[in-house]
Design a protein around this motif. Sequence first.
Motif, PDB file in Angstrom:
ATOM      1  N   PHE A   7      53.687  -7.766  63.273  1.00  0.00           N
ATOM      2  CA  PHE A   7      53.414  -6.384  62.879  1.00  0.00           C
ATOM      3  C   PHE A   7      52.116  -5.821  63.470  1.00  0.00           C
ATOM      4  O   PHE A   7      51.876  -4.618  63.359  1.00  0.00           O
ATOM      5  CB  PHE A   7      53.380  -6.269  61.352  1.00  0.00           C
ATOM      6  CG  PHE A   7      54.712  -6.519  60.702  1.00  0.00           C
ATOM      7  CD1 PHE A   7      55.622  -5.493  60.527  1.00  0.00           C
ATOM      8  CD2 PHE A   7      55.064  -7.791  60.270  1.00  0.00           C
ATOM      9  CE1 PHE A   7      56.856  -5.710  59.924  1.00  0.00           C
ATOM     10  CE2 PHE A   7      56.295  -8.028  59.676  1.00  0.00           C
ATOM     11  CZ  PHE A   7      57.194  -6.987  59.505  1.00  0.00           C
ATOM     12  N   GLY A   8      51.300  -6.687  64.042  1.00  0.00           N
ATOM     13  CA  GLY A   8      50.092  -6.203  64.706  1.00  0.00           C
ATOM     14  C   GLY A   8      48.854  -6.246  63.832  1.00  0.00           C
ATOM     15  O   GLY A   8      48.943  -6.250  62.598  1.00  0.00           O
ATOM     16  N   PRO A   9      47.658  -6.251  64.460  1.00  0.00           N
ATOM     17  CA  PRO A   9      46.385  -6.341  63.728  1.00  0.00           C
ATOM     18  C   PRO A   9      46.087  -5.115  62.878  1.00  0.00           C
ATOM     19  O   PRO A   9      45.240  -5.172  61.980  1.00  0.00           O
ATOM     20  CB  PRO A   9      45.349  -6.507  64.846  1.00  0.00           C
ATOM     21  CG  PRO A   9      45.999  -5.938  66.063  1.00  0.00           C
ATOM     22  CD  PRO A   9      47.462  -6.228  65.920  1.00  0.00           C
ATOM     23  N   GLU A  10      46.770  -3.985  63.149  1.00  0.00           N
ATOM     24  CA  GLU A  10      46.518  -2.770  62.371  1.00  0.00           C
ATOM     25  C   GLU A  10      46.984  -2.905  60.927  1.00  0.00           C
ATOM     26  O   GLU A  10      46.664  -2.068  60.074  1.00  0.00           O
ATOM     27  CB  GLU A  10      47.191  -1.560  63.023  1.00  0.00           C
ATOM     28  CG  GLU A  10      48.703  -1.629  63.117  1.00  0.00           C
ATOM     29  CD  GLU A  10      49.196  -2.327  64.382  1.00  0.00           C
ATOM     30  OE1 GLU A  10      50.387  -2.173  64.702  1.00  0.00           O
ATOM     31  OE2 GLU A  10      48.383  -3.009  65.033  1.00  0.00           O
ATOM     32  N   GLY A  43      53.440  -2.288  53.200  1.00  0.00           N
ATOM     33  CA  GLY A  43      54.509  -1.847  52.305  1.00  0.00           C
ATOM     34  C   GLY A  43      55.108  -0.527  52.743  1.00  0.00           C
ATOM     35  O   GLY A  43      56.329  -0.335  52.705  1.00  0.00           O
ATOM     36  N   ASP A  44      54.241   0.392  53.175  1.00  0.00           N
ATOM     37  CA  ASP A  44      54.735   1.681  53.655  1.00  0.00           C
ATOM     38  C   ASP A  44      55.648   1.513  54.869  1.00  0.00           C
ATOM     39  O   ASP A  44      56.616   2.260  55.045  1.00  0.00           O
ATOM     40  CB  ASP A  44      53.559   2.593  54.016  1.00  0.00           C
ATOM     41  CG  ASP A  44      52.801   3.076  52.782  1.00  0.00           C
ATOM     42  OD1 ASP A  44      53.377   3.016  51.678  1.00  0.00           O
ATOM     43  OD2 ASP A  44      51.635   3.499  52.929  1.00  0.00           O
ATOM     44  N   VAL A  45      55.330   0.521  55.703  1.00  0.00           N
ATOM     45  CA  VAL A  45      56.127   0.274  56.910  1.00  0.00           C
ATOM     46  C   VAL A  45      57.482  -0.325  56.558  1.00  0.00           C
ATOM     47  O   VAL A  45      58.532   0.175  56.957  1.00  0.00           O
ATOM     48  CB  VAL A  45      55.375  -0.644  57.892  1.00  0.00           C
ATOM     49  CG1 VAL A  45      56.289  -1.086  59.038  1.00  0.00           C
ATOM     50  CG2 VAL A  45      54.143   0.062  58.447  1.00  0.00           C
ATOM     51  N   VAL A  46      57.472  -1.406  55.773  1.00  0.00           N
ATOM     52  CA  VAL A  46      58.724  -2.144  55.542  1.00  0.00           C
ATOM     53  C   VAL A  46      59.663  -1.435  54.569  1.00  0.00           C
ATOM     54  O   VAL A  46      60.882  -1.618  54.648  1.00  0.00           O
ATOM     55  CB  VAL A  46      58.430  -3.586  55.047  1.00  0.00           C
ATOM     56  CG1 VAL A  46      57.626  -4.344  56.080  1.00  0.00           C
ATOM     57  CG2 VAL A  46      57.730  -3.590  53.702  1.00  0.00           C
TER      58      VAL A  46
END
Length: 243
Positions: free
Chosen positions: A61-64, A78-81
Amino acid sequence: MLNRTKFCNANIGLTGGIATGKSSVAAIFLEFGIPVIDADQIARKVVEPGKPAWHKIRQEFGPEMFLDTNELDRTKLGDVVFNDVEKRKKLNAITHPEICREIYWQTLKYFLQGHQFIVMDLPLLFETRHMINYLHKIIVVTCEEDLQLQRLIERSGFTEAKAKIRIAAQMSLERKAEMANFVIENSGSQRDTREQTIRIINVLKASKYHWKLRFLVGFCCTVLLAGVYWLRSRSLRPLPTIT
Protein backbone atom coordinates in the motif's frame (compact mmCIF):
# COMPACT_ATOMS: atom_id res chain seq x y z
CA MET A 1 -28.19 -22.76 12.48
CA LEU A 2 -24.77 -23.65 11.14
CA ASN A 3 -24.00 -27.30 10.58
CA ARG A 4 -20.43 -27.62 11.84
CA THR A 5 -19.39 -31.24 11.41
CA LYS A 6 -15.62 -30.81 11.62
CA PHE A 7 -13.71 -31.17 14.87
CA CYS A 8 -13.86 -28.00 16.94
CA ASN A 9 -12.67 -26.87 20.37
CA ALA A 10 -14.89 -25.67 23.20
CA ASN A 11 -14.62 -22.16 21.79
CA ILE A 12 -17.47 -19.67 21.62
CA GLY A 13 -17.51 -17.17 18.77
CA LEU A 14 -18.74 -13.67 19.54
CA THR A 15 -19.54 -11.55 16.51
CA GLY A 16 -22.01 -9.03 15.13
CA GLY A 17 -21.84 -5.78 13.22
CA ILE A 18 -19.65 -2.77 13.76
CA ALA A 19 -20.93 -0.68 16.71
CA THR A 20 -23.53 -3.21 17.82
CA GLY A 21 -21.98 -3.60 21.29
CA LYS A 22 -19.76 -6.70 21.15
CA SER A 23 -17.26 -5.12 23.53
CA SER A 24 -19.95 -4.58 26.17
CA VAL A 25 -20.97 -8.23 25.94
CA ALA A 26 -17.33 -9.38 26.03
CA ALA A 27 -16.82 -7.37 29.23
CA ILE A 28 -19.61 -9.35 30.91
CA PHE A 29 -17.92 -12.64 30.01
CA LEU A 30 -14.66 -11.33 31.49
CA GLU A 31 -16.52 -10.31 34.63
CA PHE A 32 -17.55 -13.96 35.06
CA GLY A 33 -13.94 -15.13 34.72
CA ILE A 34 -14.30 -16.36 31.14
CA PRO A 35 -11.29 -15.58 28.92
CA VAL A 36 -11.94 -13.45 25.84
CA ILE A 37 -9.62 -13.40 22.84
CA ASP A 38 -10.07 -10.05 21.09
CA ALA A 39 -9.29 -10.26 17.36
CA ASP A 40 -9.21 -6.46 17.07
CA GLN A 41 -6.47 -6.21 19.70
CA ILE A 42 -4.51 -8.94 17.94
CA ALA A 43 -5.02 -7.14 14.60
CA ARG A 44 -3.33 -4.07 16.09
CA LYS A 45 -0.51 -6.17 17.48
CA VAL A 46 0.37 -7.93 14.21
CA VAL A 47 0.82 -4.62 12.33
CA GLU A 48 3.19 -3.05 14.84
CA PRO A 49 6.37 -1.59 13.29
CA GLY A 50 8.79 -4.28 12.17
CA LYS A 51 6.28 -7.15 12.22
CA PRO A 52 5.95 -9.27 9.03
CA ALA A 53 2.46 -7.92 8.28
CA TRP A 54 3.75 -4.34 8.74
CA HIS A 55 6.41 -4.89 6.06
CA LYS A 56 3.88 -6.50 3.66
CA ILE A 57 1.39 -3.66 4.08
CA ARG A 58 4.11 -1.10 3.47
CA GLN A 59 5.13 -2.91 0.31
CA GLU A 60 1.56 -3.36 -0.94
CA PHE A 61 0.00 0.00 0.00
CA GLY A 62 3.00 2.32 0.16
CA PRO A 63 4.72 4.43 2.86
CA GLU A 64 1.94 7.05 2.71
CA MET A 65 -0.19 4.68 4.81
CA PHE A 66 2.13 5.18 7.79
CA LEU A 67 2.60 7.92 10.38
CA ASP A 68 5.87 9.69 11.10
CA THR A 69 6.33 7.26 14.02
CA ASN A 70 6.29 4.35 11.49
CA GLU A 71 3.01 3.15 12.97
CA LEU A 72 0.23 2.20 10.58
CA ASP A 73 -2.26 5.00 9.94
CA ARG A 74 -5.33 2.85 10.46
CA THR A 75 -7.76 5.65 9.60
CA LYS A 76 -6.11 6.40 6.26
CA LEU A 77 -5.78 2.72 5.36
CA GLY A 78 -9.38 2.15 6.40
CA ASP A 79 -10.57 4.86 4.05
CA VAL A 80 -8.72 3.13 1.21
CA VAL A 81 -9.83 -0.46 1.78
CA PHE A 82 -13.45 0.28 2.66
CA ASN A 83 -13.85 1.98 -0.70
CA ASP A 84 -12.16 -0.76 -2.71
CA VAL A 85 -13.16 -4.41 -2.32
CA GLU A 86 -10.01 -5.75 -4.01
CA LYS A 87 -7.69 -3.73 -1.79
CA ARG A 88 -9.66 -4.90 1.24
CA LYS A 89 -9.10 -8.50 0.13
CA LYS A 90 -5.36 -7.84 -0.23
CA LEU A 91 -5.18 -6.40 3.28
CA ASN A 92 -7.11 -9.34 4.72
CA ALA A 93 -4.78 -11.79 2.94
CA ILE A 94 -1.85 -10.11 4.69
CA THR A 95 -3.23 -9.77 8.20
CA HIS A 96 -5.65 -12.67 8.70
CA PRO A 97 -3.08 -15.51 8.70
CA GLU A 98 -1.07 -13.65 11.37
CA ILE A 99 -4.20 -12.96 13.41
CA CYS A 100 -5.35 -16.60 13.21
CA ARG A 101 -1.92 -17.86 14.26
CA GLU A 102 -1.99 -15.70 17.40
CA ILE A 103 -5.56 -16.77 18.17
CA TYR A 104 -4.54 -20.44 18.00
CA TRP A 105 -1.70 -19.88 20.45
CA GLN A 106 -3.92 -18.03 22.92
CA THR A 107 -6.59 -20.73 22.59
CA LEU A 108 -4.06 -23.43 23.44
CA LYS A 109 -2.84 -21.44 26.44
CA TYR A 110 -6.31 -21.07 27.91
CA PHE A 111 -7.16 -24.71 27.17
CA LEU A 112 -4.08 -25.89 29.07
CA GLN A 113 -5.04 -23.61 31.96
CA GLY A 114 -8.22 -25.67 32.32
CA HIS A 115 -10.92 -23.17 31.34
CA GLN A 116 -14.26 -24.75 30.47
CA PHE A 117 -14.55 -22.58 27.37
CA ILE A 118 -13.24 -19.32 25.94
CA VAL A 119 -14.87 -16.55 23.94
CA MET A 120 -13.38 -15.36 20.65
CA ASP A 121 -14.42 -11.82 19.77
CA LEU A 122 -14.33 -12.07 15.95
CA PRO A 123 -15.97 -9.09 14.20
CA LEU A 124 -15.51 -10.57 10.71
CA LEU A 125 -16.25 -14.20 11.57
CA PHE A 126 -18.85 -14.75 8.83
CA GLU A 127 -17.14 -12.51 6.30
CA THR A 128 -13.83 -14.42 6.41
CA ARG A 129 -15.16 -17.81 7.64
CA HIS A 130 -11.62 -18.65 8.79
CA MET A 131 -12.53 -19.74 12.34
CA ILE A 132 -16.02 -21.18 11.93
CA ASN A 133 -14.93 -24.83 12.00
CA TYR A 134 -13.09 -24.25 15.28
CA LEU A 135 -16.12 -22.96 17.16
CA HIS A 136 -18.56 -24.91 19.28
CA LYS A 137 -21.23 -22.18 19.45
CA ILE A 138 -21.67 -18.71 17.95
CA ILE A 139 -23.19 -15.63 19.59
CA VAL A 140 -24.29 -12.70 17.41
CA VAL A 141 -24.85 -9.24 18.91
CA THR A 142 -27.39 -7.19 16.99
CA CYS A 143 -29.20 -3.88 17.34
CA GLU A 144 -31.54 -1.71 15.33
CA GLU A 145 -29.95 -0.35 12.15
CA ASP A 146 -30.53 3.33 12.93
CA LEU A 147 -29.06 2.81 16.40
CA GLN A 148 -26.02 1.06 14.92
CA LEU A 149 -25.44 4.01 12.59
CA GLN A 150 -25.85 6.51 15.43
CA ARG A 151 -23.42 4.63 17.68
CA LEU A 152 -20.79 4.39 14.96
CA ILE A 153 -20.97 8.11 14.18
CA GLU A 154 -20.73 9.03 17.87
CA ARG A 155 -17.91 6.57 18.54
CA SER A 156 -15.71 7.29 15.55
CA GLY A 157 -16.62 10.79 14.47
CA PHE A 158 -17.36 9.54 10.95
CA THR A 159 -19.71 11.41 8.68
CA GLU A 160 -23.00 9.64 8.05
CA ALA A 161 -21.85 8.71 4.53
CA LYS A 162 -18.59 7.19 5.75
CA ALA A 163 -20.35 5.32 8.57
CA LYS A 164 -22.82 3.81 6.09
CA ILE A 165 -19.92 2.62 3.90
CA ARG A 166 -18.31 0.86 6.89
CA ILE A 167 -21.59 -0.84 7.84
CA ALA A 168 -22.35 -1.86 4.25
CA ALA A 169 -18.91 -3.49 3.94
CA GLN A 170 -20.01 -6.15 6.44
CA MET A 171 -22.61 -8.88 6.15
CA SER A 172 -26.07 -7.76 7.26
CA LEU A 173 -27.04 -8.31 10.88
CA GLU A 174 -30.10 -10.26 9.77
CA ARG A 175 -27.97 -12.84 7.92
CA LYS A 176 -25.56 -13.15 10.81
CA ALA A 177 -28.40 -13.72 13.26
CA GLU A 178 -29.75 -16.52 11.07
CA MET A 179 -26.43 -18.38 11.39
CA ALA A 180 -26.06 -17.93 15.15
CA ASN A 181 -26.68 -20.32 18.00
CA PHE A 182 -27.49 -17.39 20.31
CA VAL A 183 -28.55 -13.81 19.52
CA ILE A 184 -28.18 -10.88 21.91
CA GLU A 185 -30.42 -7.95 20.98
CA ASN A 186 -28.53 -4.88 22.17
CA SER A 187 -30.99 -2.10 21.33
CA GLY A 188 -32.34 -1.78 24.87
CA SER A 189 -30.86 -1.00 28.26
CA GLN A 190 -27.53 -2.22 29.63
CA ARG A 191 -29.47 -4.27 32.15
CA ASP A 192 -31.39 -6.05 29.39
CA THR A 193 -28.17 -6.86 27.51
CA ARG A 194 -26.56 -8.09 30.71
CA GLU A 195 -29.50 -10.40 31.51
CA GLN A 196 -29.41 -11.89 27.99
CA THR A 197 -25.66 -12.49 28.26
CA ILE A 198 -25.89 -14.11 31.70
CA ARG A 199 -28.58 -16.50 30.46
CA ILE A 200 -26.24 -17.61 27.68
CA ILE A 201 -23.35 -17.98 30.13
CA ASN A 202 -25.47 -20.25 32.31
CA VAL A 203 -26.40 -22.42 29.31
CA LEU A 204 -22.76 -22.72 28.26
CA LYS A 205 -21.58 -23.55 31.77
CA ALA A 206 -24.19 -26.32 32.00
CA SER A 207 -22.75 -28.00 28.91
CA LYS A 208 -20.51 -31.07 29.35
CA TYR A 209 -18.92 -30.67 25.93
CA HIS A 210 -15.56 -29.58 27.33
CA TRP A 211 -15.21 -32.87 29.25
CA LYS A 212 -15.66 -34.84 26.02
CA LEU A 213 -13.01 -32.68 24.39
CA ARG A 214 -10.56 -33.09 27.26
CA PHE A 215 -11.10 -36.85 27.26
CA LEU A 216 -10.40 -36.96 23.52
CA VAL A 217 -7.25 -34.85 23.85
CA GLY A 218 -6.08 -36.89 26.85
CA PHE A 219 -6.65 -40.15 24.99
CA CYS A 220 -4.71 -38.90 21.94
CA CYS A 221 -1.82 -37.73 24.13
CA THR A 222 -1.75 -41.08 25.92
CA VAL A 223 -1.60 -42.98 22.63
CA LEU A 224 1.14 -40.66 21.36
CA LEU A 225 3.24 -41.03 24.52
CA ALA A 226 2.78 -44.80 24.48
CA GLY A 227 3.97 -44.90 20.88
CA VAL A 228 7.03 -42.79 21.69
CA TYR A 229 7.84 -45.02 24.68
CA TRP A 230 7.48 -48.17 22.56
CA LEU A 231 9.76 -46.79 19.83
CA ARG A 232 12.32 -45.69 22.40
CA SER A 233 12.26 -49.06 24.15
CA ARG A 234 12.69 -50.85 20.83
CA SER A 235 15.65 -48.68 19.83
CA LEU A 236 17.38 -49.35 23.16
CA ARG A 237 16.83 -53.13 23.01
CA PRO A 238 20.20 -54.91 22.61
CA LEU A 239 20.78 -56.59 19.25
CA PRO A 240 20.99 -60.41 19.26
CA THR A 241 24.53 -61.77 19.15
CA ILE A 242 25.64 -64.25 16.50
CA THR A 243 27.56 -67.21 17.87
